[in-house]
Design a protein around this motif. Structure first.
Motif, PDB file in Angstrom:
ATOM      1  N   VAL A 292       0.882  -1.190  -0.051  1.00 13.25           N
ATOM      2  CA  VAL A 292       0.078  -0.194  -0.016  1.00 13.25           C
ATOM      3  C   VAL A 292       0.915   1.239  -0.038  1.00 13.25           C
ATOM      4  O   VAL A 292       0.360   2.367   0.094  1.00 13.25           O
ATOM      5  N   ALA A 293       2.169   0.957   0.283  1.00 13.33           N
ATOM      6  CA  ALA A 293       3.026   2.264   0.211  1.00 13.33           C
ATOM      7  C   ALA A 293       4.597   1.731  -0.088  1.00 13.33           C
ATOM      8  O   ALA A 293       4.735   0.788   0.171  1.00 13.33           O
ATOM      9  N   MET A 294       5.088   2.666  -0.965  1.00 13.34           N
ATOM     10  CA  MET A 294       6.501   2.559  -1.285  1.00 13.34           C
ATOM     11  C   MET A 294       7.466   3.695  -1.005  1.00 13.34           C
ATOM     12  O   MET A 294       6.727   4.848  -1.299  1.00 13.34           O
ATOM     13  N   ALA A 295       8.796   3.431  -0.854  1.00 14.90           N
ATOM     14  CA  ALA A 295       9.670   4.714  -0.743  1.00 14.90           C
ATOM     15  C   ALA A 295      10.826   4.358  -1.340  1.00 14.90           C
ATOM     16  O   ALA A 295      11.326   3.159  -1.133  1.00 14.90           O
ATOM     17  N   GLY A 296      11.422   5.256  -1.896  1.00 14.03           N
ATOM     18  CA  GLY A 296      12.675   5.221  -2.530  1.00 14.03           C
ATOM     19  C   GLY A 296      13.414   6.634  -2.790  1.00 14.03           C
ATOM     20  O   GLY A 296      12.871   7.441  -2.596  1.00 14.03           O
ATOM     21  N   ASP A 297      14.588   6.337  -3.408  1.00 16.32           N
ATOM     22  CA  ASP A 297      15.511   7.634  -3.722  1.00 16.32           C
ATOM     23  C   ASP A 297      15.651   7.551  -5.227  1.00 16.32           C
ATOM     24  O   ASP A 297      16.387   8.615  -5.774  1.00 16.32           O
ATOM     25  N   GLN A 298      15.200   6.654  -6.076  1.00 15.61           N
ATOM     26  CA  GLN A 298      15.207   6.567  -7.221  1.00 15.61           C
ATOM     27  C   GLN A 298      13.939   6.241  -8.202  1.00 15.61           C
ATOM     28  O   GLN A 298      13.139   5.466  -7.234  1.00 15.61           O
ATOM     29  N   LEU A 299      13.581   6.542  -9.138  1.00 14.49           N
ATOM     30  CA  LEU A 299      12.318   6.210  -9.888  1.00 14.49           C
ATOM     31  C   LEU A 299      12.213   4.620 -10.221  1.00 14.49           C
ATOM     32  O   LEU A 299      10.937   4.183  -9.912  1.00 14.49           O
ATOM     33  N   GLY A 300      13.281   4.012 -10.104  1.00 19.76           N
ATOM     34  CA  GLY A 300      13.343   2.514 -10.251  1.00 19.76           C
ATOM     35  C   GLY A 300      13.104   1.742  -8.999  1.00 19.76           C
ATOM     36  O   GLY A 300      12.705   0.575  -9.086  1.00 19.76           O
ATOM     37  N   ASP A 301      12.907   2.695  -7.727  1.00 20.90           N
ATOM     38  CA  ASP A 301      12.311   1.997  -6.640  1.00 20.90           C
ATOM     39  C   ASP A 301      10.943   1.976  -6.688  1.00 20.90           C
ATOM     40  O   ASP A 301      10.112   1.142  -5.702  1.00 20.90           O
ATOM     41  N   PHE A 302       9.983   2.446  -7.977  1.00 15.73           N
ATOM     42  CA  PHE A 302       8.729   2.245  -7.882  1.00 15.73           C
ATOM     43  C   PHE A 302       8.330   1.498  -8.947  1.00 15.73           C
ATOM     44  O   PHE A 302       7.191   0.964  -9.103  1.00 15.73           O
ATOM     45  N   SER A 303       9.058   1.579 -10.271  1.00 13.56           N
ATOM     46  CA  SER A 303       8.858   0.530 -11.368  1.00 13.56           C
ATOM     47  C   SER A 303      10.081   0.646 -12.144  1.00 13.56           C
ATOM     48  O   SER A 303      10.807   1.772 -12.538  1.00 13.56           O
ATOM     49  N   ASP A 304      10.433  -0.377 -12.622  1.00 14.48           N
ATOM     50  CA  ASP A 304      11.562  -0.376 -13.706  1.00 14.48           C
ATOM     51  C   ASP A 304      11.379   0.191 -15.123  1.00 14.48           C
ATOM     52  O   ASP A 304      12.000   0.751 -15.762  1.00 14.48           O
ATOM     53  N   LEU A 305       9.846   0.398 -15.347  1.00 12.11           N
ATOM     54  CA  LEU A 305       9.734   1.098 -16.503  1.00 12.11           C
ATOM     55  C   LEU A 305      10.033   2.473 -16.642  1.00 12.11           C
ATOM     56  O   LEU A 305      10.256   3.044 -17.721  1.00 12.11           O
ATOM     57  N   PHE A 306      10.413   3.415 -15.284  1.00 17.63           N
ATOM     58  CA  PHE A 306      10.964   4.520 -15.579  1.00 17.63           C
ATOM     59  C   PHE A 306      12.534   4.611 -16.223  1.00 17.63           C
ATOM     60  O   PHE A 306      12.969   5.582 -16.605  1.00 17.63           O
ATOM     61  N   ASN A 307      13.031   3.608 -16.173  1.00 21.80           N
ATOM     62  CA  ASN A 307      14.454   3.394 -16.554  1.00 21.80           C
ATOM     63  C   ASN A 307      14.473   2.910 -17.992  1.00 21.80           C
ATOM     64  O   ASN A 307      15.676   2.227 -18.117  1.00 21.80           O
ATOM     65  N   ALA A 308      13.768   2.875 -19.045  1.00 17.20           N
ATOM     66  CA  ALA A 308      13.941   2.638 -20.260  1.00 17.20           C
ATOM     67  C   ALA A 308      15.169   3.207 -20.761  1.00 17.20           C
ATOM     68  O   ALA A 308      15.459   4.447 -20.717  1.00 17.20           O
ATOM     69  N   PRO A 309      15.982   2.442 -21.345  1.00 20.16           N
ATOM     70  CA  PRO A 309      17.377   3.022 -21.768  1.00 20.16           C
ATOM     71  C   PRO A 309      17.140   3.969 -22.863  1.00 20.16           C
ATOM     72  O   PRO A 309      18.102   4.710 -23.151  1.00 20.16           O
ATOM     73  N   ASP A 310      16.179   3.780 -23.569  1.00 22.81           N
ATOM     74  CA  ASP A 310      16.209   4.784 -24.728  1.00 22.81           C
ATOM     75  C   ASP A 310      15.200   6.386 -24.351  1.00 22.81           C
ATOM     76  O   ASP A 310      14.867   7.091 -25.369  1.00 22.81           O
ATOM     77  N   ALA A 311      14.826   6.295 -23.210  1.00 24.45           N
ATOM     78  CA  ALA A 311      14.107   7.567 -22.937  1.00 24.45           C
ATOM     79  C   ALA A 311      14.939   8.763 -22.568  1.00 24.45           C
ATOM     80  O   ALA A 311      16.114   8.571 -22.183  1.00 24.45           O
ATOM     81  N   SER A 312      14.613   9.990 -23.163  1.00 23.20           N
ATOM     82  CA  SER A 312      15.341  11.169 -23.329  1.00 23.20           C
ATOM     83  C   SER A 312      15.095  11.658 -21.910  1.00 23.20           C
ATOM     84  O   SER A 312      14.398  11.121 -20.773  1.00 23.20           O
TER      85      SER A 312
END
Length: 257
Positions: free
Chosen positions: A182-202
């Motif tokens: 019901v809650a997540m905490a992190g200091d990187q977007l990847g702590d919430f979903s790997d989708l944020f770290n798509a290698p081709d994203a500008s």
């Protein structure tokens, strides 16, 4: 490092994040009579950033999932050594830190109090980290030293296995199969979903996924970000990547270059 480990401003941001997390758990989750209809904040398989999907909890127990490093735990000993010696990230050096630095850490301001309160209210606290599973005992000891434990491997402590990629979604899904997160905490977007770290994203596209999609309402309401200007996926992009062309300004009073 001055900012994250030495400033009152960073401490205030961390306290603010954990206060918001606790308020969310207590008010938005705690007062719900029918917990089975609460939605998990983990994206279901097949989701995209433009089309996110979430499951309801059902009968699964409620849990909070956190990253460890610079989210719950400050690696003071390691970063002090790096600041003094210079140089970039070295995997072997980090491995030695995991094995020997358990008593040279501190809790992120607000973390110990918020996690203790969550446990008292019946939420399971689970850590999901890219630390090595080979150092599970030392990582658990570091969490205990900082007042953040307990943590048990493959129960409330999930770490990166030998040869496993750095993404966390596979571990997140295993946790989500047993708990309703019901809650997540992190200091990187990847702590919430790997989708944020798509290698081709500008740079601009990655920033837009945070505030320009249906995921925007989750920040502070299920997803909680901690400050980290020291390392990680946030620190990239050159002058022209970060500042859009229509925002360029030249001081009319400056001497010609």
């Amino acid at each position: 490092m001055q900012y994250l480990y030495g400033s009152g401003e960073a401490a205030a941001l961390s306290l603010q994040a954990y206060q918001a997390l606790w308020n969310y758990l207590k008010v938005e989750i705690g007062y719900r009579r029918d917990k089975s209809q609460i939605r998990s904040v983990v994206l279901t398989p097949g989701s995209t950033l433009d089309n996110p999907r979430f499951e309801t909890c059902g009968k699964r127990p409620l849990a909070v999932v956190l990253d460890i490093d610079e989210t719950a735990l400050l690696n003071l000993g390691y970063e002090r050594d790096e600041a003094a010696s210079g140089g970039g990230y070295d995997a072997a050096r980090w491995s030695r830190w995991e094995q020997t630095g358990a008593d040279k850490v501190a809790a992120v301001p607000g973390a110990a109090e918020a996690l203790a309160a969550a446990r008292r209210e019946g939420f399971t606290v689970i850590f999901n980290s890219n630390r090595s599973a080979a150092s599970a005992a030392q990582t658990a000891a570091a969490l205990d030293h900082a007042g953040l434990g307990p943590a048990a491997l493959f129960d409330t402590l999930w770490l990166r296995g030998e040869g496993e990629p750095s993404g966390k979604d596979s571990r997140r899904q295993k946790i989500a199969g047993r708990y309703c997160i019901v809650a997540m905490a992190g200091d990187q977007l990847g702590d919430f979903s790997d989708l944020f770290n798509a290698p081709d994203a500008s740079i601009a596209a990655r920033r837009n996924t945070v505030g320009g999609t249906l995921l925007a309402p989750l920040w502070g309401a299920g997803w909680f970000m901690l400050p980290n200007p020291v390392y990680g996926t946030a620190l990239k992009g050159g002058l022209d990547d970060i500042f859009p062309p229509d925002a360029r300004w030249t001081d009319p009073g400056a001497a010609p270059r």
